[in-house]
Write a protein that holds these residues in place. Structure first.
Motif, mmCIF file in Angstrom:
data_model
loop_
_atom_site.group_PDB
_atom_site.id
_atom_site.type_symbol
_atom_site.label_atom_id
_atom_site.label_comp_id
_atom_site.label_asym_id
_atom_site.label_seq_id
_atom_site.Cartn_x
_atom_site.Cartn_y
_atom_site.Cartn_z
ATOM 1 N N ASP A 73 12.646 -61.806 64.227
ATOM 2 C CA ASP A 73 12.243 -61.106 63.484
ATOM 3 C C ASP A 73 11.597 -60.117 64.049
ATOM 4 O O ASP A 73 10.873 -59.579 63.298
ATOM 5 N N LYS A 74 10.777 -60.434 65.238
ATOM 6 C CA LYS A 74 10.547 -58.318 65.658
ATOM 7 C C LYS A 74 11.423 -57.771 65.579
ATOM 8 O O LYS A 74 10.627 -56.478 65.552
ATOM 9 N N TYR A 75 12.612 -57.293 65.196
ATOM 10 C CA TYR A 75 13.486 -56.585 65.318
ATOM 11 C C TYR A 75 14.449 -56.362 64.955
ATOM 12 O O TYR A 75 15.176 -55.486 63.932
ATOM 13 N N LEU A 115 18.797 -58.237 66.010
ATOM 14 C CA LEU A 115 19.336 -58.720 66.863
ATOM 15 C C LEU A 115 19.697 -60.310 65.943
ATOM 16 O O LEU A 115 19.435 -60.483 65.045
ATOM 17 N N ARG A 116 20.574 -60.562 66.217
ATOM 18 C CA ARG A 116 22.404 -60.716 65.142
ATOM 19 C C ARG A 116 22.420 -62.034 65.879
ATOM 20 O O ARG A 116 23.020 -61.657 67.805
ATOM 21 N N MET A 117 22.217 -63.149 65.941
ATOM 22 C CA MET A 117 22.092 -64.812 66.534
ATOM 23 C C MET A 117 23.747 -64.797 66.139
ATOM 24 O O MET A 117 23.915 -65.414 64.535
ATOM 25 N N LEU A 134 17.425 -54.129 73.516
ATOM 26 C CA LEU A 134 16.499 -53.792 71.950
ATOM 27 C C LEU A 134 15.729 -52.988 72.828
ATOM 28 O O LEU A 134 14.945 -52.002 71.586
ATOM 29 N N GLU A 135 14.531 -52.308 73.466
ATOM 30 C CA GLU A 135 13.320 -52.576 74.013
ATOM 31 C C GLU A 135 14.205 -50.849 74.167
ATOM 32 O O GLU A 135 13.197 -49.407 74.076
ATOM 33 N N ALA A 136 15.309 -50.568 75.197
ATOM 34 C CA ALA A 136 15.580 -49.756 75.259
ATOM 35 C C ALA A 136 15.623 -48.620 74.384
ATOM 36 O O ALA A 136 15.832 -47.072 74.936
ATOM 37 N N ALA A 186 18.988 -71.928 72.432
ATOM 38 C CA ALA A 186 18.433 -70.607 72.926
ATOM 39 C C ALA A 186 19.051 -69.896 71.298
ATOM 40 O O ALA A 186 18.117 -68.902 70.743
ATOM 41 N N ILE A 187 19.260 -70.554 70.867
ATOM 42 C CA ILE A 187 19.931 -69.756 69.272
ATOM 43 C C ILE A 187 19.098 -69.997 68.295
ATOM 44 O O ILE A 187 17.761 -69.099 67.918
ATOM 45 N N SER A 188 17.589 -70.964 68.518
ATOM 46 C CA SER A 188 16.413 -71.501 67.973
ATOM 47 C C SER A 188 16.024 -70.244 68.410
ATOM 48 O O SER A 188 15.310 -69.754 67.796
ATOM 49 N N ILE A 189 15.141 -69.833 70.415
ATOM 50 C CA ILE A 189 14.297 -68.711 70.226
ATOM 51 C C ILE A 189 14.538 -67.510 69.984
ATOM 52 O O ILE A 189 14.102 -67.168 69.623
#
Length: 320
Positions: free
Chosen positions: A68-70, A74-76, A43-45, A59-62
């Protein structure tokens, strides 16, 4: 929940991103999201979208917090990467530009004693990456001596598998196994230390973890799903840590990059066989550079294999 305060470091991160080469507008799958290291780097690239898949609720919680940052990029998706086609289809997707897979247990899972992956800290003998299915304790306490020996030999490549199975069965008749330390002590009673600092129970714990989570079966399905999902010129990057895993990745990609399947190099090529569906990024596995080996000991056993999708049909589609 007992934890060790050590950060999770994504192995071979630079090399994975070099293979995936993210571009604006593209769609990627991080099939083993974990702590999100690969997803974040993708995502940063570029201004792209990443679907993070993991069967571990932690991992899903993380991932949801990271999303929120992206701003929606980012879709889990909760589930196993072997089922990525079904998970993506539910979101209206049938093709992606890149897929990253980091096979095996993450350091984040190992660091939680309550998950039962490690013999270094006492915890319940669980080893499940999700909350579903049989635990390692159930396998150890319920399977026959012959089946335990098979599991430990096949998935752990442990030469002392029969002796381990025998002592496990003897001890469980007195008291069923419930903790990691109990099992580690039983294994250590019949397996000598190697002198290389490797705990005698390492291979047995590896075997049980792979068996409990059907890791090799999931890997085979996940590789086939990747072949079907990737667009022409789509990129695949797979990091593995065990010879059992790496061998399957190598064989899968080698066969599909050479095409014209044949049982042996001594047998003539079948010109009517399927055309190559992948082009290898490099012959052989990519290993960690010296600076990463110094910073992250987990990278020592890591092997990265990368490939680029051709326009040929997936091999199972040809066979069908």
């Amino acid at each position: 929940m007992t934890k060790r305060n050590a950060p999770h470091i994504s192995v071979l991160l630079r090399e994975v991103i070099e293979i995936l080469a993210p571009k604006d507008g593209e769609v990627f799958v991080d099939g083993t999201f974990g702590a999100g290291g690969y997803s974040q780097a993708i995502l940063e690239a570029a201004n792209c979208v990443v679907y993070g898949i993991d069967r571990d609720p932690l991992a899903i919680s993380i991932g949801h917090k990271m999303a929120d940052k992206y701003s929606g990029r980012l879709r889990m998706l909760e589930g196993c990467y072997a089922d990525m086609e079904m998970l993506l289809a539910a979101k209206g997707l049938s093709a992606v530009d890149g897929i990253a897979l980091d096979i095996g247990v993450s350091s984040m899972q190992i660091d939680e004693a309550d998950r039962g992956f490690s013999f270094m800290r006492d915890g319940p003998l669980d080893m499940r990456m999700s909350s579903k299915g049989r635990t390692a304790a159930e396998v150890v306490n319920e399977e026959s001596e012959a089946e335990l020996a098979r599991i430990i030999f096949v998935y752990g490549e442990e030469r002392r598998s029969r002796a381990i199975a025998r002592v496990v069965v003897e001890r469980r008749e007195v008291k069923p196994f419930t903790s990691t330390v109990e099992l580690a002590e039983a294994v250590a009673s019949v397996v000598r230390p190697t002198g290389k600092g490797i705990h005698p129970a390492t291979r047995t714990f590896q075997a049980l973890r792979i068996f409990v989570n059907d890791e090799l079966g999931q890997l085979v399905k996940g590789l086939a799903a990747s072949e079907r999902l990737l667009t022409p010129s789509g990129r695949l990057a797979v990091v593995s840590f065990q010879s059992l895993e790496d061998r399957r990745v190598k064989n899968f990609l080698s066969a599909r990059s050479e095409g014209r399947a044949r049982p042996s190099r001594h047998v003539p090529v079948n010109d009517e066989g399927p055309a190559p569906s992948f082009k290898l990024v490099k012959r052989g596995a990519i290993k960690a550079r010296e600076d990463e080996l110094t910073a992250n000991s987990r990278s020592r056993s890591a092997r990265l294999r990368g490939a680029i999708r051709t326009s040929a049909k997936a091999w199972d589609e040809v066979a069908a």
